[in-house]
Design a protein around this motif. Structure first.
Motif, PDB file in Angstrom:
ATOM      1  N   ASP A 169      22.455  34.058  17.938  1.00 59.81           N
ATOM      2  CA  ASP A 169      22.692  35.479  18.190  1.00 59.81           C
ATOM      3  C   ASP A 169      21.527  36.363  17.746  1.00 59.81           C
ATOM      4  N   SER A 170      20.465  35.754  17.182  1.00 62.14           N
ATOM      5  CA  SER A 170      19.335  36.541  16.696  1.00 62.14           C
ATOM      6  C   SER A 170      18.349  36.906  17.804  1.00 62.14           C
ATOM      7  N   VAL A 171      18.573  36.374  19.002  1.00 61.85           N
ATOM      8  CA  VAL A 171      17.688  36.656  20.138  1.00 61.85           C
ATOM      9  C   VAL A 171      18.513  37.213  21.283  1.00 61.85           C
ATOM     10  N   ARG A 172      18.084  38.361  21.818  1.00 57.87           N
ATOM     11  CA  ARG A 172      18.774  38.959  22.947  1.00 57.87           C
ATOM     12  C   ARG A 172      17.925  38.858  24.215  1.00 57.87           C
ATOM     13  N   LEU A 173      18.606  38.769  25.323  1.00 57.03           N
ATOM     14  CA  LEU A 173      17.960  38.669  26.631  1.00 57.03           C
ATOM     15  C   LEU A 173      17.864  40.053  27.267  1.00 57.03           C
ATOM     16  N   LEU A 174      16.640  40.449  27.605  1.00 55.39           N
ATOM     17  CA  LEU A 174      16.408  41.692  28.335  1.00 55.39           C
ATOM     18  C   LEU A 174      16.061  41.326  29.775  1.00 55.39           C
ATOM     19  N   ALA A 175      16.912  41.701  30.706  1.00 58.72           N
ATOM     20  CA  ALA A 175      16.683  41.403  32.123  1.00 58.72           C
ATOM     21  C   ALA A 175      15.671  42.396  32.686  1.00 58.72           C
ATOM     22  N   VAL A 176      14.507  41.898  33.069  1.00 63.64           N
ATOM     23  CA  VAL A 176      13.467  42.760  33.633  1.00 63.64           C
ATOM     24  C   VAL A 176      13.799  42.981  35.106  1.00 63.64           C
ATOM     25  N   SER A 177      14.265  44.190  35.385  1.00 65.02           N
ATOM     26  CA  SER A 177      14.877  44.449  36.695  1.00 65.02           C
ATOM     27  C   SER A 177      14.051  45.358  37.590  1.00 65.02           C
ATOM     28  N   LYS A 178      12.789  45.576  37.244  1.00 64.37           N
ATOM     29  CA  LYS A 178      11.941  46.417  38.101  1.00 64.37           C
ATOM     30  C   LYS A 178      11.884  45.838  39.506  1.00 64.37           C
ATOM     31  N   THR A 179      11.911  46.711  40.486  1.00 63.34           N
ATOM     32  CA  THR A 179      11.868  46.420  41.924  1.00 63.34           C
ATOM     33  C   THR A 179      13.141  45.745  42.448  1.00 63.34           C
ATOM     34  N   ARG A 180      14.109  45.471  41.570  1.00 57.85           N
ATOM     35  CA  ARG A 180      15.345  44.831  42.024  1.00 57.85           C
ATOM     36  C   ARG A 180      16.350  45.895  42.449  1.00 57.85           C
ATOM     37  N   PRO A 181      17.119  45.638  43.504  1.00 57.44           N
ATOM     38  CA  PRO A 181      18.095  46.634  43.964  1.00 57.44           C
ATOM     39  C   PRO A 181      19.279  46.726  43.004  1.00 57.44           C
ATOM     40  N   PRO A 182      19.968  47.859  42.996  1.00 56.50           N
ATOM     41  CA  PRO A 182      21.103  48.033  42.093  1.00 56.50           C
ATOM     42  C   PRO A 182      22.153  46.932  42.205  1.00 56.50           C
ATOM     43  N   GLU A 183      22.345  46.400  43.403  1.00 50.34           N
ATOM     44  CA  GLU A 183      23.373  45.371  43.547  1.00 50.34           C
ATOM     45  C   GLU A 183      23.035  44.100  42.769  1.00 50.34           C
ATOM     46  N   ASP A 184      21.733  43.803  42.597  1.00 53.39           N
ATOM     47  CA  ASP A 184      21.340  42.652  41.780  1.00 53.39           C
ATOM     48  C   ASP A 184      21.676  42.900  40.309  1.00 53.39           C
ATOM     49  N   LEU A 185      21.437  44.124  39.854  1.00 52.17           N
ATOM     50  CA  LEU A 185      21.757  44.459  38.466  1.00 52.17           C
ATOM     51  C   LEU A 185      23.266  44.438  38.249  1.00 52.17           C
ATOM     52  N   ARG A 186      24.009  44.909  39.234  1.00 49.72           N
ATOM     53  CA  ARG A 186      25.467  44.890  39.116  1.00 49.72           C
ATOM     54  C   ARG A 186      25.972  43.449  39.022  1.00 49.72           C
ATOM     55  N   ALA A 187      25.395  42.567  39.822  1.00 53.06           N
ATOM     56  CA  ALA A 187      25.797  41.156  39.764  1.00 53.06           C
ATOM     57  C   ALA A 187      25.476  40.559  38.399  1.00 53.06           C
ATOM     58  N   ALA A 188      24.308  40.927  37.856  1.00 47.58           N
ATOM     59  CA  ALA A 188      23.932  40.422  36.532  1.00 47.58           C
ATOM     60  C   ALA A 188      24.874  40.966  35.459  1.00 47.58           C
ATOM     61  N   PHE A 189      25.220  42.241  35.559  1.00 47.49           N
ATOM     62  CA  PHE A 189      26.134  42.856  34.587  1.00 47.49           C
ATOM     63  C   PHE A 189      27.495  42.176  34.643  1.00 47.49           C
ATOM     64  N   GLU A 190      27.964  41.917  35.842  1.00 49.09           N
ATOM     65  CA  GLU A 190      29.275  41.265  35.994  1.00 49.09           C
ATOM     66  C   GLU A 190      29.266  39.841  35.458  1.00 49.09           C
ATOM     67  N   ALA A 191      28.060  39.248  35.355  1.00 48.67           N
ATOM     68  CA  ALA A 191      27.920  37.909  34.788  1.00 48.67           C
ATOM     69  C   ALA A 191      27.707  37.946  33.276  1.00 48.67           C
ATOM     70  N   GLY A 192      27.742  39.152  32.694  1.00 52.11           N
ATOM     71  CA  GLY A 192      27.662  39.262  31.254  1.00 52.11           C
ATOM     72  C   GLY A 192      26.383  39.839  30.695  1.00 52.11           C
ATOM     73  N   GLN A 193      25.407  40.161  31.562  1.00 50.40           N
ATOM     74  CA  GLN A 193      24.144  40.723  31.092  1.00 50.40           C
ATOM     75  C   GLN A 193      24.282  42.233  30.908  1.00 50.40           C
ATOM     76  N   GLN A 194      23.903  42.743  29.737  1.00 55.02           N
ATOM     77  CA  GLN A 194      24.084  44.169  29.463  1.00 55.02           C
ATOM     78  C   GLN A 194      22.782  44.956  29.411  1.00 55.02           C
ATOM     79  N   ALA A 195      21.683  44.339  28.984  1.00 53.78           N
ATOM     80  CA  ALA A 195      20.429  45.068  28.751  1.00 53.78           C
ATOM     81  C   ALA A 195      19.463  44.842  29.908  1.00 53.78           C
ATOM     82  N   PHE A 196      18.919  45.942  30.439  1.00 57.30           N
ATOM     83  CA  PHE A 196      18.018  45.879  31.587  1.00 57.30           C
ATOM     84  C   PHE A 196      16.745  46.657  31.284  1.00 57.30           C
ATOM     85  N   GLY A 197      15.603  46.063  31.613  1.00 61.89           N
ATOM     86  CA  GLY A 197      14.308  46.676  31.355  1.00 61.89           C
ATOM     87  C   GLY A 197      13.649  47.148  32.634  1.00 61.89           C
TER      88      GLY A 197
END
Length: 237
Positions: free
Chosen positions: A27-55
């Motif tokens: 738990d000492s390492v967090r994943l930051l999803a680098v979402s530049k140039t990605r459409p909102p629907e990709d981020l929504r899919a990632a969020f629904e899979a449990g990813q909360q932080a987006f860069g």
């Protein structure tokens, strides 16, 4: 073809394996999803899979996505691109973290423009760890004075350091770059105990996150391994 959810699971397992190998708490390492140039629907899919932080790197693109995804409770926005002075107000108002502060002027503006109604803005100082002409970031020599000056600013919390080492380095050189950043943070924390938490190392990406974790990374910034290779993108502000 694997889904975004599958990719998040795969990267999460890599992080857990690397932390355990390094003798660290998973738990000492967090994943930051680098979402530049990605459409909102990709981020929504990632969020629904449990990813909360987006860069995000490009401000206007990021603001559009923040608006499109404002129904997602708990989503966390990080700004990780170069910062122009005339963009600091919107960054201060819209993001929880900024990983790419490289000079006092930017830190001061973020401090002044952070709404009082929001928690302190978490910032990392970007370090040009390999002194590359093409990279943003302050030098190691500039860091102590910068940390001292920033420690007096309200409305921001100095969390630590960020770097993007030269990806063309040999593995041994890359490891040394990560180790140098970790050692620098340790010394800053000793020399500036009141500067802020100084508990964060934002380093490591899709191809080298295991090395970064072995050397102390607390955020790994991953784009390609989550979303696939990006199409060529024109520069956005």
């Amino acid at each position: 073809m694997s889904s975004i959810a599958d990719n998040i699971g795969s990267v999460t397992r890599r992080i857990q394996k690397a932390t355990l190998k390094a003798g660290r708490d998973p738990d000492s390492v967090r994943l930051l999803a680098v979402s530049k140039t990605r459409p909102p629907e990709d981020l929504r899919a990632a969020f629904e899979a449990g990813q909360q932080a987006f860069g995000e790197n490009y401000l206007q693109e990021a603001l559009d996505k923040i608006g499109a995804l404002d129904d997602l409770d708990g989503i966390e926005w990080h700004f990780i691109g170069p910062i122009q002075s005339n963009k600091t107000r919107q960054i201060a108002e819209a993001f929880a973290w900024v990983h790419s502060v490289d000079r006092l002027k930017i830190a001061r503006r973020l401090s002044e423009q952070r709404p009082e109604s929001l928690p302190a803005l978490n910032i990392c100082l970007q370090v040009n760890i390999n002194n590359e002409d093409s990279k943003s970031g302050c030098t190691l020599d500039e860091l102590p004075e910068l940390v001292s000056a920033i420690s007096d600013l309200p409305n921001i919390s100095l969390r630590g350091l960020m770097a993007i080492p030269d990806p063309d380095q040999q593995e041994s050189e890359l490891r040394l770059s990560f180790r140098k950043l970790a050692g620098t943070l340790k010394h800053l924390k000793q020399d500036h105990p009141d500067a802020g938490p100084l508990d964060t190392l934002s380093m490591g990406m899709s191809d080298d996150l295991e090395l970064a974790i072995a050397e102390g990374a607390t955020w790994v910034r991953v784009g390609t391994a989550l979303f696939g290779a990006r199409a060529k993108q024109q520069s956005l502000s």
